[in-house]
Design a protein around this motif. Structure first.
Motif, PDB file in Angstrom:
ATOM      1  N   THR A 171      -0.094  -2.358  -5.833  1.00  5.23           N
ATOM      2  CA  THR A 171      -0.839  -1.704  -4.749  1.00  5.23           C
ATOM      3  C   THR A 171      -2.296  -2.135  -4.776  1.00  5.23           C
ATOM      4  N   HIS A 172      -2.955  -1.967  -3.645  1.00  2.00           N
ATOM      5  CA  HIS A 172      -4.391  -2.308  -3.562  1.00  2.00           C
ATOM      6  C   HIS A 172      -5.059  -1.332  -2.605  1.00  2.00           C
ATOM      7  N   GLU A 173      -6.375  -1.334  -2.617  1.00  2.91           N
ATOM      8  CA  GLU A 173      -7.125  -0.390  -1.793  1.00  2.91           C
ATOM      9  C   GLU A 173      -7.789  -1.080  -0.598  1.00  2.91           C
ATOM     10  N   TRP A 185      -8.120  -3.652   2.936  1.00  3.62           N
ATOM     11  CA  TRP A 185      -7.585  -3.567   4.291  1.00  3.62           C
ATOM     12  C   TRP A 185      -6.967  -4.921   4.601  1.00  3.62           C
ATOM     13  N   ARG A 198       0.843  -1.196   0.000  1.00  5.61           N
ATOM     14  CA  ARG A 198       0.000   0.000   0.000  1.00  5.61           C
ATOM     15  C   ARG A 198       0.868   1.231   0.000  1.00  5.61           C
TER      16      ARG A 198
END
Ligand code: MG
Length: 403
Positions: free
Chosen positions: A218-220, A222, A149
């Motif tokens: 990357t990722h959004e 949690w 992230r």
């Protein structure tokens, strides 16, 4: 592509234990009467933390096998978990003193038929299936890929006396997470070639040392690593707010006749009569089964087990209930509570209520305080009151986590 997954679950979780001891609450363990072998075995929404982690990868067809590196004292619980969840191709090895040693020990047990290795932290239960998919897809282009992230907070470089030296340009910073994926033979060679290989805190560091270009995807989502007990509480709250809860109602009546065995809640109640029925006639299990079907909106027991079908003749009601439970589980529902009433004039059920409750709890996978069996007479009124029939009612609560 074929990949083997390594789950690093070897840590002692000392930070977790420390923060747990200073907390007022005690989380539930997943096995009765014992302290879980590590933080990964505390229950998160009724399921061990590590079970949430393993499950995400079970759904990915590219993951051919899973090797969990865990302390020896966790092996029996893990093996039971693998069996109960019917996970495919999961094995357990004993972890080492450091994370890197654990990963290496697991790596040596992976199949050489797997070209790729995915390494994931056991304490990251919320990695999404989409993120795993993204990492696997990136393997087509890159030698080594990690999930991460972008750093959002403002980061300061500081002197040990507390002086801020400068503000770091965060646009170039990312936090490394897992899974991390690289070729099996590259990872094996890196462990064997570098003297400091067992001190690294992630596999990407090892790849960097080996001169392999690592790419960060990357990722959004949690994808926290549950480290302290506060993290665990936050994870619980996250799962709870993402749950849907439903209730279902079931009711069933059977005529009482001679020469039939009297079963209620799967327990034999000695009596001169028993329930007439195409199946074994267990009205209590039928009411519970119908309540589950009601909660998940899947019809009624007659739709599932037609009394016109000779294959259901004398079928055990326990089997009917188990089949419905399996369907509920396939839809992501778990039963969390069942309350029942038996309306029967004779015989008195005082001696059997506890056995029925325990048996129903066992079938539903609940503890006996999550199930209730109450007995009533009908005060001599109606068919139940005249001893001609038994009627049972049940309310069942189910839960599904939707992240
Ligand atoms: Mg029935």
């Amino acid at each position: 592509m074929k990949a083997s997954l390594i789950i690093a679950a070897g840590g002692s979780g000392s930070r977790f234990q420390r923060t747990l001891e200073s907390s007022k609450r005690q989380p539930a363990g997943t096995s009765k009467n014992q302290t879980p072998p590590s933080k990964l075995f505390y229950a998160l929404a009724g399921k061990p933390l590590i079970a949430h982690t393993v499950q995400v990868f079970q759904k990915n067809p590219q993951v051919q096998e899973t090797v969990i590196a865990a302390p020896l004292e966790a092996h029996s619980e893990l093996k039971a978990m693998i069996r109960d969840n019917r996970w495919r191709n999961v094995k357990v090895v004993t972890g080492g003193a450091t994370r890197a040693q654990s990963v290496y020990k697991a790596l040596r047990k992976t199949s050489p038929a797997s070209e790729w290795i995915l390494v994931h932290d056991g304490a990251r239960p919320f990695v999404s299936a989409e993120a795993v998919e993204k990492i696997c897809a990136a393997g087509k282009k890159f030698e080594a890929v990690i999930l991460g992230r972008k750093v959002v907070p403002t980061i300061k470089e500081m002197h040990e006396d507390g002086r801020v030296l400068r503000t770091v340009d965060r646009s170039k910073l990312a936090e490394a997470e897992t899974p991390q994926m690289m070729r099996r033979k590259t990872l094996l060679r890196a462990y064997e070639d570098f003297s400091g290989a067992f001190e690294v805190t992630d596999e990407a560091s090892l790849m960097e040392r080996a001169g392999v270009q690592v790419h960060l995807v990357t990722h959004e989502g949690w994808n926290p690593k549950i480290t302290t007990y506060k993290d665990f509480e936050l994870a619980e709250a996250y799962l709870n707010q993402s749950s849907i809860i439903r209730t279902g109602f079931g009711r069933d009546t059977h005529r009482l006749v001679e020469k039939r065995k009297f079963l209620l809640g799967g327990i034999h109640v000695p009596y001169e009569k028993g329930p007439l029925g195409h199946s074994d006639g267990d009205a209590l299990l039928h009411a519970v089964t119908d309540a589950i079907l009601g909660a998940i909106g899947a019809g009624d027991i007659g739709d599932w087990f037609s009394d016109k079908d000779p294959k259901h003749k004398n079928i055990a009601s326990t089997k009917m209930l188990q089949a419905v439970l399996k369907d509920a589980a396939a839809q992501g529902f778990t039963v969390t509570h069942a309350d029942t009433v038996v309306i029967l004039e004779r015989p008195k059920l005082g001696l059997y209520k506890k056995k029925m409750k325990e048996n129903i709890a066992r079938i539903l996978g609940l503890s006996s305080d999550q199930v209730s069996v109450k007995a009533k007479t009908a005060e001599g009124l109606g068919p139940e009151g005249q001893g001609l029939a038994v009627t049972c009612e049940a309310i069942v609560t189910v839960k599904r986590v939707e992240l």
